[in-house]
Design an enzyme around this catalytic site. Structure first.
Site, PDB file in Angstrom:
ATOM      1  N   ASP A  12       3.878   3.543  -8.929  1.00 36.28           N
ATOM      2  CA  ASP A  12       4.755   3.780  -7.778  1.00 36.28           C
ATOM      3  C   ASP A  12       4.614   2.733  -6.677  1.00 36.28           C
ATOM      4  OD1 ASP A  12       5.541   6.098  -9.106  1.00 36.28           O
ATOM      5  OD2 ASP A  12       3.972   7.281  -8.159  1.00 36.28           O
ATOM      6  N   GLU A  13       4.323   1.516  -7.069  1.00 34.22           N
ATOM      7  CA  GLU A  13       4.134   0.434  -6.095  1.00 34.22           C
ATOM      8  C   GLU A  13       5.471  -0.078  -5.565  1.00 34.22           C
ATOM      9  OE1 GLU A  13       2.988   0.378  -9.209  1.00 34.22           O
ATOM     10  OE2 GLU A  13       0.797   0.223  -9.190  1.00 34.22           O
ATOM     11  N   LYS A  15       7.970  -1.069  -8.107  1.00 30.87           N
ATOM     12  CA  LYS A  15       8.380  -2.009  -9.165  1.00 30.87           C
ATOM     13  C   LYS A  15       9.895  -2.013  -9.373  1.00 30.87           C
ATOM     14  CE  LYS A  15       5.705   0.334 -11.921  1.00 30.87           C
ATOM     15  NZ  LYS A  15       4.945   1.189 -10.991  1.00 30.87           N
ATOM     16  N   GLY A  16      10.498  -0.815  -9.345  1.00 29.68           N
ATOM     17  CA  GLY A  16      11.936  -0.700  -9.600  1.00 29.68           C
ATOM     18  C   GLY A  16      12.735  -1.529  -8.606  1.00 29.68           C
ATOM     19  N   HIS A  40      11.384   4.855 -11.451  1.00 31.24           N
ATOM     20  CA  HIS A  40      11.582   3.616 -10.697  1.00 31.24           C
ATOM     21  C   HIS A  40      12.804   3.774  -9.798  1.00 31.24           C
ATOM     22  CE1 HIS A  40       9.189   1.119 -13.883  1.00 31.24           C
ATOM     23  NE2 HIS A  40       8.486   2.084 -13.340  1.00 31.24           N
ATOM     24  N   THR A 128       2.433  13.829 -16.429  1.00 30.38           N
ATOM     25  CA  THR A 128       3.811  14.185 -16.059  1.00 30.38           C
ATOM     26  C   THR A 128       4.415  15.166 -17.067  1.00 30.38           C
ATOM     27  OG1 THR A 128       4.718  12.329 -17.317  1.00 30.38           O
ATOM     28  CG2 THR A 128       4.207  11.910 -14.989  1.00 30.38           C
ATOM     29  N   ARG A 142      -0.296   6.854 -36.900  1.00 27.16           N
ATOM     30  CA  ARG A 142       0.594   6.463 -38.001  1.00 27.16           C
ATOM     31  C   ARG A 142       1.423   7.618 -38.568  1.00 27.16           C
ATOM     32  NH1 ARG A 142      -4.291   3.619 -40.869  1.00 27.16           N
ATOM     33  NH2 ARG A 142      -5.176   5.542 -40.067  1.00 27.16           N
ATOM     34  N   THR A 236      -2.796   6.671 -18.299  1.00 28.80           N
ATOM     35  CA  THR A 236      -1.713   6.962 -19.227  1.00 28.80           C
ATOM     36  C   THR A 236      -2.119   6.438 -20.606  1.00 28.80           C
ATOM     37  OG1 THR A 236       0.676   6.934 -19.539  1.00 28.80           O
ATOM     38  CG2 THR A 236      -0.326   4.868 -18.749  1.00 28.80           C
ATOM     39  N   ARG A 302       2.064  12.640  -3.440  1.00 25.61           N
ATOM     40  CA  ARG A 302       1.132  11.594  -3.877  1.00 25.61           C
ATOM     41  C   ARG A 302      -0.089  11.600  -2.961  1.00 25.61           C
ATOM     42  NH1 ARG A 302       6.030   7.261  -4.150  1.00 25.61           N
ATOM     43  NH2 ARG A 302       6.861   7.827  -6.179  1.00 25.61           N
ATOM     44  N   ASP A 330       6.198  -1.751   5.947  1.00 26.84           N
ATOM     45  CA  ASP A 330       6.801  -1.077   7.108  1.00 26.84           C
ATOM     46  C   ASP A 330       6.185   0.292   7.362  1.00 26.84           C
ATOM     47  OD1 ASP A 330       8.212  -0.769   4.530  1.00 26.84           O
ATOM     48  OD2 ASP A 330       9.402   0.741   5.587  1.00 26.84           O
TER      49      ASP A 330
HETATM   50  P1  GDP Z   1       7.914   2.366  -8.923  1.00 25.69           P
HETATM   51  O1  GDP Z   1       7.580   3.472  -9.845  1.00 25.69           O
HETATM   52  O2  GDP Z   1       6.832   1.326  -8.844  1.00 25.69           O
HETATM   53  O3  GDP Z   1       9.261   1.752  -9.192  1.00 25.69           O
HETATM   54  O4  GDP Z   1       7.987   2.999  -7.458  1.00 25.69           O
HETATM   55  P2  GDP Z   1       8.698   4.399  -7.064  1.00 25.69           P
HETATM   56  O5  GDP Z   1      10.159   4.225  -7.100  1.00 25.69           O
HETATM   57  O6  GDP Z   1       8.109   5.518  -7.827  1.00 25.69           O
HETATM   58  O7  GDP Z   1       8.150   4.576  -5.584  1.00 25.69           O
HETATM   59  C1  GDP Z   1       8.336   3.618  -4.613  1.00 25.69           C
HETATM   60  C2  GDP Z   1       9.103   4.269  -3.435  1.00 25.69           C
HETATM   61  O8  GDP Z   1       9.013   3.399  -2.305  1.00 25.69           O
HETATM   62  C3  GDP Z   1      10.580   4.436  -3.699  1.00 25.69           C
HETATM   63  O9  GDP Z   1      11.030   5.568  -3.024  1.00 25.69           O
HETATM   64  C4  GDP Z   1      11.194   3.165  -3.099  1.00 25.69           C
HETATM   65  O10 GDP Z   1      12.539   3.364  -2.694  1.00 25.69           O
HETATM   66  C5  GDP Z   1      10.319   2.957  -1.915  1.00 25.69           C
HETATM   67  N1  GDP Z   1      10.100   1.557  -1.512  1.00 25.69           N
HETATM   68  C6  GDP Z   1       9.934   0.448  -2.278  1.00 25.69           C
HETATM   69  N2  GDP Z   1       9.627  -0.625  -1.502  1.00 25.69           N
HETATM   70  C7  GDP Z   1       9.604  -0.171  -0.226  1.00 25.69           C
HETATM   71  C8  GDP Z   1       9.312  -0.782   1.030  1.00 25.69           C
HETATM   72  O11 GDP Z   1       8.989  -1.965   1.132  1.00 25.69           O
HETATM   73  N3  GDP Z   1       9.373   0.017   2.134  1.00 25.69           N
HETATM   74  C9  GDP Z   1       9.700   1.337   2.068  1.00 25.69           C
HETATM   75  N4  GDP Z   1       9.740   2.046   3.185  1.00 25.69           N
HETATM   76  N5  GDP Z   1       9.969   1.947   0.899  1.00 25.69           N
HETATM   77  C10 GDP Z   1       9.909   1.208  -0.229  1.00 25.69           C
HETATM   78  P1  IMO Z   2       5.738   4.549 -12.457  1.00 27.13           P
HETATM   79  O1  IMO Z   2       6.260   3.634 -13.524  1.00 27.13           O
HETATM   80  C1  IMO Z   2       2.537   7.118 -11.024  1.00 27.13           C
HETATM   81  C2  IMO Z   2       0.187   9.241 -14.028  1.00 27.13           C
HETATM   82  C3  IMO Z   2       0.308  10.745 -14.063  1.00 27.13           C
HETATM   83  C4  IMO Z   2      -1.059  11.131 -14.591  1.00 27.13           C
HETATM   84  C5  IMO Z   2      -1.364  10.006 -15.582  1.00 27.13           C
HETATM   85  C6  IMO Z   2      -1.018  10.341 -17.015  1.00 27.13           C
HETATM   86  O2  IMO Z   2       6.794   5.303 -11.753  1.00 27.13           O
HETATM   87  O3  IMO Z   2       4.790   3.825 -11.569  1.00 27.13           O
HETATM   88  P2  IMO Z   2       1.222  10.719 -18.408  1.00 27.13           P
HETATM   89  O4  IMO Z   2       2.511  11.380 -18.050  1.00 27.13           O
HETATM   90  O5  IMO Z   2       1.368   9.267 -18.715  1.00 27.13           O
HETATM   91  O6  IMO Z   2       0.460  11.476 -19.438  1.00 27.13           O
HETATM   92  O7  IMO Z   2       0.314  10.824 -17.070  1.00 27.13           O
HETATM   93  O8  IMO Z   2      -0.596   8.890 -15.161  1.00 27.13           O
HETATM   94  N1  IMO Z   2       1.459   8.518 -14.141  1.00 27.13           N
HETATM   95  C7  IMO Z   2       2.060   7.892 -13.110  1.00 27.13           C
HETATM   96  N2  IMO Z   2       1.725   7.854 -11.805  1.00 27.13           N
HETATM   97  N3  IMO Z   2       3.621   6.447 -11.468  1.00 27.13           N
HETATM   98  C8  IMO Z   2       3.953   6.457 -12.773  1.00 27.13           C
HETATM   99  O9  IMO Z   2       4.932   5.682 -13.291  1.00 27.13           O
HETATM  100  C9  IMO Z   2       3.178   7.244 -13.667  1.00 27.13           C
HETATM  101  N4  IMO Z   2       3.232   7.512 -14.987  1.00 27.13           N
HETATM  102  C10 IMO Z   2       2.185   8.276 -15.267  1.00 27.13           C
HETATM  103  O10 IMO Z   2       0.557  11.281 -12.799  1.00 27.13           O
HETATM  104  O11 IMO Z   2      -1.997  11.036 -13.552  1.00 27.13           O
HETATM  105 MG    MG Z   3       7.406   5.553  -9.817  1.00 26.11          MG
END
Ligand code: GDP
Ligand code: IMO
Ligand code: MG
Length: 420
Positions: A12-13, A15-16, A40, A128, A142, A236, A302, A330
C-alpha cells in the site's frame, strides 16, 4: 528494456498511482506476482478506481497490460474489474493479455484460506482471504490449474479431481461452508475468460523486448511481505522483490534496468506481524485519519508508524533499488516533530540489520527526530519550492539508504508528483 516499480514496505505504498503516472512512457505494463490480495488505487479524471488483478496501465489507450505467469488469478474478481473499467470507457479486450501459465484461484482455495486462518487462532496471518496462499501451494505442490488449461476439454474433470483433494483438506480442518454460489460465479467467469487474449507470456514479452519496446513491471504487496525476505510467517506467498520479475514474467535478469522502489514517508501495515515503528497512540491515529489508512482490498484499518530505515535499507539491498519514490509526504504536513528509525535496540544492543524472526524478540526503535515542515505541500509542483525542513528529512533518508529519492508524491492525484 524492463523497469520495475515495486513496494519497499508492507504494501500500500501507492504503487498503483505511480504505475499509472509512469505508464505513458512504456509500451507494456505487466504484473508479475500476487493476485486479488492487491488493491491498487488510481484516480482517473478525478474518479477513484481500485484495481486488484488488472495492471495499473489499463487506463492508457494503446498500452498493453499483461497478467504474468507469476500471478494467481481469480477469474471472478477479474470479470468484475473488467466490467468496472469497461464502464469507464476502457476497451480491455484489446489491451489486456494473460499468460497461459498463470495459476487459477479456485473457490476451494478461498475456503482453504479461511480454514487455515481459523486453525491458526491467535497466530493468524491476517490474510486477505482471497485464496492466495492455497493457490500458490497448489502451484509449488504441482497440483494447480492454469489459465491455459481452460482451453483443454479436460478442464472440468481436472477441476473436479482437485476439488475432491481440497474437500479432504477442508474436512481435516473440520471446515464447513457452502461454496456452491462461489462455484456458479467461478464457472461463469471461467467461460468469459476463455474469450480473453491468452498468450504464451514468456514469448510474448521477450518478443516485445526484442522489438525495442519498453516494459514496466508492476509489483504487488511490498518487500517486507516477500515470502523469503519479509517478516515470515507474516508474509504473502510470493516473491514480491525484483527477482520475482524474472520468474513471474519469464525475462532474464540482465534485461532489468531501473528498479523504482516506492515507500511512504511514514509506514503502514495491514494484517498481523512485527512492525517495530508502529504507533499505538494519538500520532498513529492521526496518521491513519489524515492518510485515510484503510485497506483498499478489505477495508481494514492499517496500522501506522514512523518510517523504518532499517527495513527500507534491507529492501533496497535485496531489490537493487536504483531510485526511490516517496509517497504520501503531504500526510506529514501538519506534524510538528517527525521521527525516523535508523536502528533497532535488541537486548540492549543497537543493530542496523533486520533480524531473523523479528516476531520472537522485543525490538525498540532508535529514532532521530526532525522538525516538521508544517506547510501545505499538496499544491507544490517543483522541488525548489519544497520547505527546507522537508528537504532535510528527505536528504537524511537519501544518505542513510544511499539511494536517491528521485520523486516525491504529494497527493493522490495523477499530477501530484515532484521530480527531485
Ligand atoms: P498500492 O497498493 O501500493 O497501490 O497503494 P493503495 O492504493 O493500497 O494505497 C495507497 C493510498 O494512498 C491510495 O488511497 C492512494 O490514492 C493514496 N495515495 C497515493 N499517493 C499519495 C500521496 O502522495 N498522497 C496522498 N495523500 N495519498 C496518496
Ligand atoms: P498491495 O498490492 C498490504 C498482507 C495481508 C496479510 C498478508 C498475507 O495493495 O500493496 P494474503 O492475502 O497474501 O494471504 O495476506 O499480506 N497483504 C497486503 N497488505 N497491501 C497488499 O497488497 C497486500 N496483500 C497482502 O494483509 O497480512
Ligand atoms: Mg494496496
Amino acid at each position: 528494456m524492463v523497469d520495475v516499480i515495486l513496494g519497499l514496505q508492507w504494501g500500500d505504498e501507492g504503487k498503483g498511482k505511480i504505475v499509472d503516472y509512469f505508464a505513458p512512457s512504456y509500451d507494456v505494463v505487466a504484473r508479475f506476482q500476487g493476485g486479488p490480495n492487491a488493491g491498487h488505487t488510481l484516480y482517473v479524471n478525478g474518479q477513484k478506481v481500485v484495481l486488484h488483478q488488472i495492471p495499473s496501465g489499463i487506463f492508457h489507450p494503446g498500452k498493453i497490460n499483461l497478467i504474468g505467469n507469476g500471478v494467481v488469478l481469480d477469474a471472478v474478481t477479474l470479470k468484475r474489474e473488467c466490467e468496472k473499467v469497461a464502464a469507464m470507457g476502457v476497451d480491455y479486450k484489446k489491451n489486456l493479455y494473460i499468460s497461459e501459465r498463470t495459476h487459477l484461484i479456485l473457490p476451494t482455495h478461498r475456503a482453504l484460506d479461511r480454514a487455515s486462518e481459523i486453525a491458526k487462532g491467535n497466530d493468524k496471518i491476517g490474510s486477505t482471504l482471497k485464496g492466495i496462499g492455497p493457490a500458490y501451494m497448489d502451484k509449488t505442490g504441482r497440483n494447480g490449474l492454469r489459465v491455459g488449461d481452460l482451453l483443454d476439454k479436460s478442464f472440468t474433470s481436472q477441476y473436479i479431481k482437485l476439488r475432491l483433494k481440497h474437500q479432504r483438506l477442508l474436512d481435516n480442518y473440520n471446515f464447513q461452508e457452502d461454496i456452491s454460489n462461489w462455484e456458479d460465479e467461478f464457472f461463469e467467469a471461467i467461460e468469459e475468460l476463455r474469450g480473453f487474449n491468452i498468450v504464451n507470456g514468456e514469448y510474448f514479452i521477450n518478443d516485445k523486448i526484442q522489438q525495442g519496446k519498453k516494459i514496466l513491471a508492476e509489483g504487488a504487496q511490498g518487500s517486507m511481505l516477500d515470502v523469503d525476505f519479509g517478516t515470515f510467517p507474516f508474509v504473502t506467498s510470493s516473491n514480491t522483490i525484483s527477482a520475482g520479475v524474472c520468474t513471474g514474467l519469464g525475462i532474464a535478469p540482465q534485461k532489468i534496468k531501473e528498479v523504482l522502489g516506492v515507500s511512504k514517508a511514514y509506514c503502514t501495515r495491514v494484517g498481523s506481524g512485527p512492525f517495530p515503528t508502529e504507533l499505538n497512540d494519538e500520532m498513529g491515529e492521526q496518521l491513519r485519519t489524515t492518510g485515510s489508512e484503510f485497506g483498499a482490498t478489505t477495508g481494514r484499518p492499517r496500522r501506522c508508524g514512523w518510517i523504518d530505515l532499517v527495513a527500507l535499507k534491507m529492501a533496497c539491498m535485496v531489490n537493487g533499488v536504483t531510485q526511490i519514490i516517496m509517497t504520501k509526504t503531504d500526510i506529514l504536513d501538519a506534524i510538528a516533530q517527525l521521527n525516523v528509525c535508523g536502528a533497532y535496540k535488541i537486548n540492549g544492543k543497537e543493530v542496523t540489520e533486520v533480524p531473523f524472526q523479528m516476531n520472537r524478540m522485543q525490538i525498540e526503535p532508535v529514532y532521530k527526530s526532525f522538525a516538521g515542515w508544517q506547510t501545505d505541500i499538496s499544491l507544490l509542483k517543483d522541488y525548489d519550492g519544497l520547505p527546507a525542513k522537508m528537504k532535510e528529512y528527505i536528504n537524511y533518508i537519501n544518505s542513510y539508504l544511499n539511494v536517491p529519492v528521485k520523486y516525491i508524491s504529494n497527493g493522490p492525484g495523477r499530477d501530484q508528483i515532484i521530480t527531485a
